[in-house]
Design a protein around this motif. Structure first.
Motif, PDB file in Angstrom:
ATOM      1  N   PHE A 137      -0.421  21.388  21.930  1.00 45.29           N
ATOM      2  CA  PHE A 137      -0.920  22.457  21.872  1.00 45.29           C
ATOM      3  C   PHE A 137       0.145  24.040  21.454  1.00 45.29           C
ATOM      4  CE2 PHE A 137      -3.805  21.373  24.512  1.00 45.29           C
ATOM      5  CZ  PHE A 137      -5.499  21.549  23.800  1.00 45.29           C
ATOM      6  N   PHE A 159     -10.386  19.227  19.892  1.00 45.25           N
ATOM      7  CA  PHE A 159      -9.749  20.764  19.106  1.00 45.25           C
ATOM      8  C   PHE A 159      -9.740  20.715  18.520  1.00 45.25           C
ATOM      9  CE2 PHE A 159      -9.310  20.389  24.031  1.00 45.25           C
ATOM     10  CZ  PHE A 159      -9.595  21.370  24.364  1.00 45.25           C
ATOM     11  N   CYS A 160      -9.456  21.590  17.351  1.00 41.52           N
ATOM     12  CA  CYS A 160      -9.044  21.285  15.776  1.00 41.52           C
ATOM     13  C   CYS A 160      -7.895  21.281  15.507  1.00 41.52           C
ATOM     14  CB  CYS A 160      -9.310  23.333  15.466  1.00 41.52           C
ATOM     15  SG  CYS A 160     -11.227  23.690  15.513  1.00 41.52           S
ATOM     16  N   SER A 194      -5.223  22.303  14.369  1.00 40.35           N
ATOM     17  CA  SER A 194      -4.117  22.784  14.567  1.00 40.35           C
ATOM     18  C   SER A 194      -3.651  23.138  15.973  1.00 40.35           C
ATOM     19  CB  SER A 194      -4.563  24.237  13.950  1.00 40.35           C
ATOM     20  OG  SER A 194      -4.705  25.380  14.226  1.00 40.35           O
ATOM     21  N   ARG A 195      -4.518  22.560  16.692  1.00 38.88           N
ATOM     22  CA  ARG A 195      -4.917  22.845  17.829  1.00 38.88           C
ATOM     23  C   ARG A 195      -3.753  24.861  18.621  1.00 38.88           C
ATOM     24  NH1 ARG A 195      -4.950  18.530  21.534  1.00 38.88           N
ATOM     25  NH2 ARG A 195      -6.367  17.291  20.603  1.00 38.88           N
ATOM     26  N   THR A 196      -3.941  25.689  17.751  1.00 38.43           N
ATOM     27  CA  THR A 196      -3.064  26.942  18.028  1.00 38.43           C
ATOM     28  C   THR A 196      -3.447  27.743  18.827  1.00 38.43           C
ATOM     29  OG1 THR A 196      -2.559  27.063  15.597  1.00 38.43           O
ATOM     30  CG2 THR A 196      -2.029  29.313  16.827  1.00 38.43           C
ATOM     31  N   VAL A 197      -3.130  28.239  20.116  1.00 30.78           N
ATOM     32  CA  VAL A 197      -3.407  29.195  21.503  1.00 30.78           C
ATOM     33  C   VAL A 197      -3.221  30.272  21.081  1.00 30.78           C
ATOM     34  CG1 VAL A 197      -3.872  29.393  23.042  1.00 30.78           C
ATOM     35  CG2 VAL A 197      -4.066  26.933  22.942  1.00 30.78           C
ATOM     36  N   SER A 201     -10.363  27.460  19.760  1.00 32.96           N
ATOM     37  CA  SER A 201      -9.584  26.551  19.080  1.00 32.96           C
ATOM     38  C   SER A 201     -10.223  24.885  19.727  1.00 32.96           C
ATOM     39  CB  SER A 201      -7.887  26.208  19.372  1.00 32.96           C
ATOM     40  OG  SER A 201      -8.060  25.545  21.132  1.00 32.96           O
TER      41      SER A 201
END
Length: 278
Positions: free
Chosen positions: A12, A168-169, A171-174, A187
């Motif tokens: 992530f 999860f998408c 990019s997995r950006t949190v 996400s």
């Protein structure tokens, strides 16, 4: 199948809390100072309570457990945030994110339960002082601590397992500086309506219900204080409860701000600041 498993275990990206501006460097330094003070203060509290036999009472035992939870709570998130900021990296592994989420949710829930038990301890001490030794024995205090740890850990484990099984998408950006539940939920690529309802139920159980119990305890405490004839007894009673009531107000206030606001009113910056204060 193998490729799918590798994808599900991808890292992530934590957006972080600070950038490279001078203002944020100052805020990062201030955060680290506060973190070190929190670690030192809680560690010293635990050591003093353990070392002084006069403090081996239910009230101080519960206080030592609260200090231990606070110590672990800040250590779950701040060191990773500092490491990412200083190294310039923003990634956290899938297992690391799951572990961080589990620990943070466990410790947060445990504090909610323990603060509720501590309000009952204050109720017994002020409203039934002659029976305090019988009602609040060491065994009862130990059971309160165990129930706090186990109850919150079981809830956190269930939520973590379910959460980490969602797709999860890419990019997995949190949009946070750690793997916080609402930030990770954003996400996810899929329908999480049912899961959000279970999260809401848990929030009611770990926030609203404890607040009602704490309010009930302090209602009885206030009634007893009003009936006291001695001004000194009233001052002692207020002094006994003031620190706990302050912690309860700050802790539950921050939790309500972070987890019980409607999604339409949420912004990533508010979530970061609200959680940092909590």
């Amino acid at each position: 199948m193998r490729q799918s498993n590798q994808s599900s275990l991808a890292d992530f990206i934590l957006e972080g809390l600070f950038d490279d501006s001078l203002t944020h460097v100052f805020l990062f330094s201030l955060t680290m100072v506060v973190y070190l003070v929190a670690v030192s203060g809680n560690s010293l509290t635990i050591l003093l309570i353990y070392a002084d036999s006069r403090l081996h009472t239910p009230m101080y035992f519960l206080l030592s457990q609260l200090s231990l939870m606070d110590l672990m709570h800040v250590t779950t998130t701040i060191p990773k945030m500092a490491t990412n900021y200083l190294s310039g990296r923003k990634s956290i592994s899938f297992v690391g994110c799951a572990t961080q989420h589990f620990l943070y949710l466990s410790l947060g829930g445990a504090e909610c339960i323990l603060l509720t038990f501590m309000s009952y301890d204050r109720y017994v001490a002020i409203c039934h002082p002659l029976h305090y030794g019988v009602i609040m024995s060491r065994r009862v205090a130990l059971m309160m601590a165990v129930m706090s740890w186990l109850g919150a850990s079981m809830n956190s484990f269930i939520h973590t397992v379910i959460l980490m099984h969602f797709p999860f998408c890419g990019s997995r950006t949190v949009h946070h500086f750690y793997c916080e539940l609402p930030a990770v939920l954003k996400s996810i690529c899929g329908d999480i309506t049912v899961y959000e309802k279970t999260v809401y139920i848990s929030t009611v159980l770990f926030l609203v219900f404890p607040i009602l119990l704490v309010s009930t305890s302090y209602g009885f405490i206030l009634h007893s204080i009003i009936q006291m004839r001695s001004a000194g007894s009233k001052r002692n009673a207020f002094a006994t409860c003031s620190s706990h009531l302050t912690v309860v107000s700050l802790w539950f206030g921050a939790c309500i701000f972070s987890y019980m606001r409607p999604r339409s009113l949420r912004t990533p910056l508010q979530d970061k600041v609200g959680t940092e204060k909590g």
